[in-house]
Design a protein around this motif. Structure first.
Motif, short mmCIF file in Angstrom:
data_model
loop_
_atom_site.label_atom_id
_atom_site.label_comp_id
_atom_site.label_asym_id
_atom_site.label_seq_id
_atom_site.Cartn_x
_atom_site.Cartn_y
_atom_site.Cartn_z
N LYS A 91 11.43 23.58 -94.53
CA LYS A 91 11.91 23.45 -95.91
C LYS A 91 12.52 24.78 -96.34
O LYS A 91 11.94 25.83 -96.07
N CYS A 92 13.64 24.73 -97.03
CA CYS A 92 14.30 25.97 -97.44
C CYS A 92 13.52 26.62 -98.58
O CYS A 92 13.37 26.04 -99.66
N PHE A 93 13.03 27.85 -98.33
CA PHE A 93 12.18 28.50 -99.34
C PHE A 93 12.98 29.11 -100.49
O PHE A 93 12.40 29.63 -101.43
N LEU A 94 14.31 29.06 -100.39
CA LEU A 94 15.13 29.58 -101.50
C LEU A 94 15.61 28.47 -102.44
O LEU A 94 16.11 28.75 -103.52
N CYS A 95 15.48 27.22 -102.04
CA CYS A 95 15.86 26.11 -102.92
C CYS A 95 14.81 25.97 -104.02
O CYS A 95 13.60 26.04 -103.74
N SER A 96 15.28 25.75 -105.26
CA SER A 96 14.35 25.76 -106.40
C SER A 96 13.24 24.72 -106.25
O SER A 96 12.09 24.97 -106.62
N GLU A 132 22.90 26.81 -105.52
CA GLU A 132 23.00 25.64 -104.64
C GLU A 132 22.67 26.03 -103.19
O GLU A 132 22.83 27.19 -102.80
N HIS A 133 22.22 25.07 -102.43
CA HIS A 133 21.92 25.29 -101.01
C HIS A 133 23.24 25.26 -100.23
O HIS A 133 23.83 24.20 -100.02
N ARG A 134 23.70 26.44 -99.87
CA ARG A 134 24.92 26.54 -99.06
C ARG A 134 24.78 27.75 -98.15
O ARG A 134 24.01 28.67 -98.45
N ASP A 168 20.79 29.73 -93.89
CA ASP A 168 21.24 28.44 -94.42
C ASP A 168 21.38 28.43 -95.94
O ASP A 168 21.96 27.52 -96.50
N HIS A 169 20.83 29.44 -96.63
CA HIS A 169 20.89 29.45 -98.10
C HIS A 169 21.42 30.83 -98.54
O HIS A 169 20.76 31.85 -98.35
N GLN A 170 22.61 30.82 -99.14
CA GLN A 170 23.27 32.09 -99.46
C GLN A 170 22.43 32.92 -100.44
O GLN A 170 21.98 32.41 -101.48
ZN LIG Z 1 18.08 26.20 -99.87
#
Ligand SMILES: [Zn+2]
Length: 321
Positions: A91-96, A132-134, A168-170
């Protein structure tokens, strides 16, 4: 919005947090943000308290007066698997939506959110995540505007194959500019009176790697230097082509003038990276390249010296001359 509302009852944040950074990020606000976050988040608080007992030893390599830091709290980031399969399976830890409920965020400019880094390397350590996830794409020049709004901070960026643990997350990061020895080298060799780009090789000083310094004056020369920065990466070892993924970049204010440094990279990690006997858990990102070499394991900290550090820098960056 729910998380922000949680904070509105606190004395220091009795206002709409979405507007907090519109007036910039002065010293006092930096401290207030960190204190407010640590009051809400025991894990982050424990990690910041632990930092005060972190061991350091000096590492001098020519003009770069750096240090190594033994920091067990960074094991997860330093050893992170950054291959496409591992990234896609976590799971992306930077996505809210995946962040811990205790972590709050402050909107900054149009596209970014300021977060207190729960695994700090230095006593002020922010992550600046894209809303945003980019992917960690080419250098975003919004970082220049952030540096202008935060005169005490250095805003820095790890290319996707140059130390980023979440390619994966700028995201960018920020620490106090006074903490990064490489910035002092750039300030010494590149006078503010010479706006534009300068190669460290032309400075005639001993360094462990080469970099490009920019003095970004508010005129045509400065603007030309700024717009050139995103194309200044090294060569991708997989494709053999020049790539924006291969660089670490820093922006900061020197008085009233914006400066930047780009360090082109040629490897994400050194050959010695690993946990097997004879290996070292070292994965240089921007803070390491700026002179603070982070070592999560005590045995690596004990074994580190200026000669070994120079070898690592020469391997992941380009030779100084
Ligand atoms: Zn993310």
């Amino acid at each position: 919005m729910t998380k922000m509302k949680d904070l509105t009852g606190m004395a220091r944040f009795d206002r709409d947090l979405s507007g907090v950074l519109k007036g910039g990020l002065p010293t006092e606000l930096i401290n207030d943000i960190i204190e407010a976050q640590l009051e809400l988040w025991p894990l982050a608080k424990a990690n910041y308290e632990r930092l005060s007992s972190t061991r350091r030893k000096p590492l001098s390599i020519g003009s770069l007066q750096g240090a190594s830091q033994w920091n067990p709290g960074r094991a997860g980031s330093t050893g992170a698997s950054v291959d496409a399969k591992s990234i896609s399976e976590r799971k992306c830890f930077l996505c809210s939506e995946n962040r811990p409920s205790e972590q709050f965020s402050l909107p900054w400019l149009e596209e970014w959110e300021l977060l207190v880094n729960p695994f700090p390397i230095l006593p002020v350590h922010f992550t600046i995540a894209c809303k945003e996830h980019r992917p960690q794409a080419a250098l975003p020049l919004d970082m220049a505007a952030m540096a202008e709004q935060a005169p005490d901070l250095a805003i820095f960026y790890n290319g996707a194959k140059s130390g980023a643990s979440a390619p994966d997350h700028q995201h960018a990061q920020a620490v106090l500019k006074s903490e990064l020895p490489l910035l002092r080298v750039a300030e010494t060799i590149h006078p503010l009176e010479r706006p534009g780009l300068m190669l460290s090789r032309d400075a005639g000083v001993e360094l462990p790697f080469s970099f490009i310094s920019a003095v970004i004056s508010p005129d045509a020369k400065g603007m030309a230097a700024l717009s050139a920065l995103p194309s200044l990466g090294g060569t991708d070892p997989d494709s053999g082509l020049p790539s924006y993924k291969m660089m670490n970049t820093f922006f900061w204010m020197d008085g009233r003038t914006l400066r930047a440094v780009v360090v082109p990279r040629r490897a994400h990690r050194p050959e010695c990276f690993g946990t097997a006997p004879g290996k070292m858990l070292v994965s240089p990102g921007a803070i390491d390249i700026a002179g603070i070499l982070i070592l999560p394991r005590e045995e690596d900290f004990k074994a580190m010296n200026s000669t070994k550090a120079k070898e690592i820098y020469e391997e992941v960056c380009y030779p100084a001359s």
